[in-house]
Design a protein around this motif. Structure first.
Motif, PDB file in Angstrom:
ATOM      1  N   TRP A   6       0.866  -1.182   0.000  1.00  0.00           N
ATOM      2  CA  TRP A   6       0.000   0.000   0.000  1.00  0.00           C
ATOM      3  C   TRP A   6       0.900   1.229   0.000  1.00  0.00           C
ATOM      4  O   TRP A   6       1.716   1.419   0.905  1.00  0.00           O
ATOM      5  CB  TRP A   6      -0.884  -0.072   1.233  1.00  0.00           C
ATOM      6  N   GLY A   8       1.833   5.275   0.096  1.00  0.00           N
ATOM      7  CA  GLY A   8       1.388   6.502   0.719  1.00  0.00           C
ATOM      8  C   GLY A   8       2.408   7.603   0.530  1.00  0.00           C
ATOM      9  O   GLY A   8       3.526   7.370   0.044  1.00  0.00           O
ATOM     10  N   LEU A 164     -10.634  -5.127  -2.380  1.00  0.00           N
ATOM     11  CA  LEU A 164     -10.476  -5.612  -1.013  1.00  0.00           C
ATOM     12  C   LEU A 164     -11.227  -6.934  -0.868  1.00  0.00           C
ATOM     13  O   LEU A 164     -12.248  -7.166  -1.517  1.00  0.00           O
ATOM     14  CB  LEU A 164     -11.018  -4.594  -0.015  1.00  0.00           C
ATOM     15  N   ARG A 187     -12.859   2.239   5.348  1.00  0.00           N
ATOM     16  CA  ARG A 187     -11.657   1.451   5.121  1.00  0.00           C
ATOM     17  C   ARG A 187     -11.302   0.672   6.380  1.00  0.00           C
ATOM     18  O   ARG A 187     -11.251   1.230   7.474  1.00  0.00           O
ATOM     19  CB  ARG A 187     -10.503   2.378   4.739  1.00  0.00           C
ATOM     20  N   PRO A 191      -6.402  -3.786   6.152  1.00  0.00           N
ATOM     21  CA  PRO A 191      -6.927  -4.213   4.840  1.00  0.00           C
ATOM     22  C   PRO A 191      -6.329  -5.539   4.380  1.00  0.00           C
ATOM     23  O   PRO A 191      -5.156  -5.845   4.620  1.00  0.00           O
ATOM     24  CB  PRO A 191      -6.498  -3.072   3.907  1.00  0.00           C
ATOM     25  N   ARG A 206      -5.066   0.747  -8.392  1.00  0.00           N
ATOM     26  CA  ARG A 206      -5.906   1.127  -7.260  1.00  0.00           C
ATOM     27  C   ARG A 206      -6.831  -0.030  -6.891  1.00  0.00           C
ATOM     28  O   ARG A 206      -7.044  -0.952  -7.680  1.00  0.00           O
ATOM     29  CB  ARG A 206      -6.755   2.362  -7.595  1.00  0.00           C
ATOM     30  N   ILE A 207      -7.391   0.062  -5.697  1.00  0.00           N
ATOM     31  CA  ILE A 207      -8.377  -0.922  -5.258  1.00  0.00           C
ATOM     32  C   ILE A 207      -9.747  -0.479  -5.768  1.00  0.00           C
ATOM     33  O   ILE A 207     -10.206   0.620  -5.466  1.00  0.00           O
ATOM     34  CB  ILE A 207      -8.383  -1.039  -3.722  1.00  0.00           C
ATOM     35  N   THR A 212      -9.184   5.057  -3.181  1.00  0.00           N
ATOM     36  CA  THR A 212      -8.165   5.947  -2.614  1.00  0.00           C
ATOM     37  C   THR A 212      -6.889   5.181  -2.274  1.00  0.00           C
ATOM     38  O   THR A 212      -5.852   5.802  -2.021  1.00  0.00           O
ATOM     39  CB  THR A 212      -8.686   6.642  -1.349  1.00  0.00           C
ATOM     40  N   MET A 213      -6.948   3.860  -2.277  1.00  0.00           N
ATOM     41  CA  MET A 213      -5.789   3.039  -1.942  1.00  0.00           C
ATOM     42  C   MET A 213      -5.006   2.706  -3.216  1.00  0.00           C
ATOM     43  O   MET A 213      -5.530   2.083  -4.131  1.00  0.00           O
ATOM     44  CB  MET A 213      -6.224   1.751  -1.235  1.00  0.00           C
ATOM     45  N   ILE A 215      -1.885   0.661  -4.814  1.00  0.00           N
ATOM     46  CA  ILE A 215      -1.161  -0.574  -4.521  1.00  0.00           C
ATOM     47  C   ILE A 215      -0.032  -0.759  -5.536  1.00  0.00           C
ATOM     48  O   ILE A 215      -0.228  -0.570  -6.737  1.00  0.00           O
ATOM     49  CB  ILE A 215      -2.100  -1.795  -4.571  1.00  0.00           C
ATOM     50  N   LEU A 237       0.636  -5.537   2.396  1.00  0.00           N
ATOM     51  CA  LEU A 237      -0.715  -6.004   2.719  1.00  0.00           C
ATOM     52  C   LEU A 237      -0.841  -7.479   2.380  1.00  0.00           C
ATOM     53  O   LEU A 237      -0.306  -7.943   1.363  1.00  0.00           O
ATOM     54  CB  LEU A 237      -1.766  -5.225   1.914  1.00  0.00           C
TER      55      LEU A 237
END
Length: 241
Positions: A6, A8, A164, A187, A191, A206-207, A212-213, A215, A237
């Motif tokens: 993930w 950030g 997810l 969320r 996760p 993205r998920i 917003t996640m 990967i 994750l």
């Protein structure tokens, strides 16, 4: 087995650079008011900056954020669907076109916008691709810098691909609305990725049910670290079938 991370924004690196970007995509789908679930909502994280709507006669209808009745939202979505990737779900709030706005301060090799959009210098993109990172799609930006020699940034078009795991959705949460598709859950603190949904041949995505996640695969993470791309954090994750 492929490992997934993930991504950030590294707040410490961003603070040291002192750069700030106030910008968003030129066009977007409106929000929606759903007659079935009664929700008025707009999603975040679905963006296709490479989609050019400048030749669409109705483009002005995509320039102002607002909620619309579902029938009007659906009509507008069909206008833009031929321009978007065939697999795009296009929920309310989906953004299109180049990132437009102002940037101040100094930046490193990568920059984030609202901890959601990932920008890179052109040479960074070339180096990542030379490292074997797959599936990177870049789009021009229209940022205005208050500098004589402004940097050049490209936005990575990071598309929703995986999901997810169903275990991340609390049992009391209703299923997605059959009309507007809204699935209202927060969320999870820990996760878990749905292994069966994760793509191959794409190292950054993205998920889909929590866009917003962002990967990245182990290959992306290792390439970014070798290239010393300060500004990105990585949290591994688990994935479960």
């Amino acid at each position: 087995m492929t490992r997934f991370f993930w991504l950030g924004e590294d707040a410490a690196a961003a603070s040291n650079q002192g750069g700030y970007i106030d910008a968003w995509h030129k066009w977007s789908l409106p929000g929606v008011h759903c007659p079935t679930c009664s929700a008025t909502w707009s999603d975040v994280g679905h963006a296709y900056p490479c989609v050019d709507m400048s030749h669409l006669p109705e483009r002005a209808l995509f320039e102002r954020a607002r909620p619309e009745p579902f029938s009007e939202f659906a009509r507008l979505r069909e206008l833009v669907r031929p321009l978007a990737p065939p697999h795009a779900t296009l929920p309310p709030g989906t953004g299109f076109g180049p990132l437009t706005g102002k940037a101040t301060g100094r930046f490193g090799p990568v920059a984030w916008v609202e901890q959601l959009l990932l920008l890179v210098h052109p040479d960074v993109l070339s180096r990542l691709q030379a490292e074997g990172v797959e599936g990177l799609v870049s789009c021009r930006t229209e940022l205005t810098f208050r500098r004589k020699t402004p940097p050049t940034f490209l936005e990575l078009q990071i598309e929703p691909r995986g999901r997810l795991h169903p275990d991340c959705v609390p049992p009391e949460v209703p299923p997605p609305c059959g009309t507007c598709g809204r699935h209202g859950f927060t969320r999870p603190e820990a996760p878990i990725l749905d292994a069966a949904s994760l793509p191959s041949g794409v190292d950054l995505f993205r998920i889909g049910n929590f866009a917003t996640m962002v990967i990245g695969t182990e290959r992306f993470m290792e390439a970014a670290q070798r290239q010393k791309l300060d500004g990105i954090t990585f949290k591994e994750l688990p994935a479960r079938r």
